[in-house]
Scaffold this motif. Structure first.
Motif: not given
Length: 248
Positions: A182-192, A130-134, A146-150
């Motif tokens: 300004d940066g990006y956050d990372v969302l990881s996804i997995h199955i429990g 998730i790319f973002y502008k602060e 949020q600018l864009m989610r990939v």
């Protein structure tokens, strides 16, 4: 080794659920197909392609069309007593990434994926970058706009970030992502263990704040060369991460 030793708990849909609900579940779990069961018995599989071809392409209302109407009835599956080699062969020959696992009564007892067989399920998984502008909100506090989610279907975090940066730069038509974001956050996804989708958000803004000035300093020391921003960023990131692992 047998399939029963590698399979995971089954997550499935009921044939009476709507196609819209199925699409939301596929998106939430970031997978391309799910088994369809009635009273535990496997009836078929519904895939993202089934939804596209039998609902969207035909102009059907996804909130009214049922999973039973859209699913493929010839579900590709294996049994708990099959070897993992046989399961892998079935997936490769059918060009699929996961199989329903059934018992002798055709009851769904689990699912198994190619990732499970390769032993990389804990490290190779879907990610969203998730790319973002602060910006500052009305109270003067910093806020991520949020600018864009990939979405990246599979890989390590490093691979996912690299692929996301390439797509972001191509979409925004820039040569360096941090000239826009300004940066990006990372969302990881997995199955429990019980089949639920687990999301873990890693906020990278603080890490990036340390990396950015170091990368800029390296760039200046090298004589301000063009087209090498990624190299300096990676070197600065390695320095920051190494210091973070060092005992204080």
């Amino acid at each position: 080794m047998l399939v029963r030793e590698k399979m995971k708990a089954a997550v499935f849909l009921n044939p009476g659920e709507t196609v819209a609900a199925a699409a939301r579940r596929l998106r939430k779990d970031n997978i391309g197909c799910l088994p369809v069961c009635q009273d535990g018995r496997l009836l078929g599989m519904i895939t993202d392609r089934d939804i596209a071809m039998r609902s969207v392409a035909d102009g059907r209302n996804a909130d009214k069309m049922t999973v039973g109407e859209a699913m493929s009835v010839d579900a590709i599956c294996c049994t708990t007593d099959d070897s993992i080699e046989k399961a892998a062969t079935i997936m490769r020959e059918a060009h699929v990434q996961r199989l329903a696992v059934i018992n002798d009564d055709r009851q769904l007892v689990g699912v198994i994926s190619m990732t499970d067989l390769e032993g990389g399920s804990s490290e190779r998984r879907p990610f969203e970058v998730i790319f973002y502008k602060e910006i500052l909100d009305h109270a003067g506090l910093p806020h991520h706009s949020q600018l864009m989610r990939v979405s990246v279907a599979q890989g390590t975090k490093q691979e996912a970030v690299g692929a996301a940066i390439s797509q972001f730069e191509e979409t925004k038509r820039v040569t360096n992502w941090n000239t826009v974001a300004d940066g990006y956050d990372v969302l990881s996804i997995h199955i429990g263990e019980t089949g639920e989708s687990i999301e873990v958000l890693e906020l990278t803004s603080e890490r990036d704040a340390e990396i950015r000035p170091r990368a800029h300093a390296l760039w200046e020391q090298a004589g301000l060369p063009e087209g090498q921003d990624a190299r300096f960023w990676e070197q600065a990131a390695l320095d920051v991460d190494s210091e973070g692992r060092s005992p204080k």
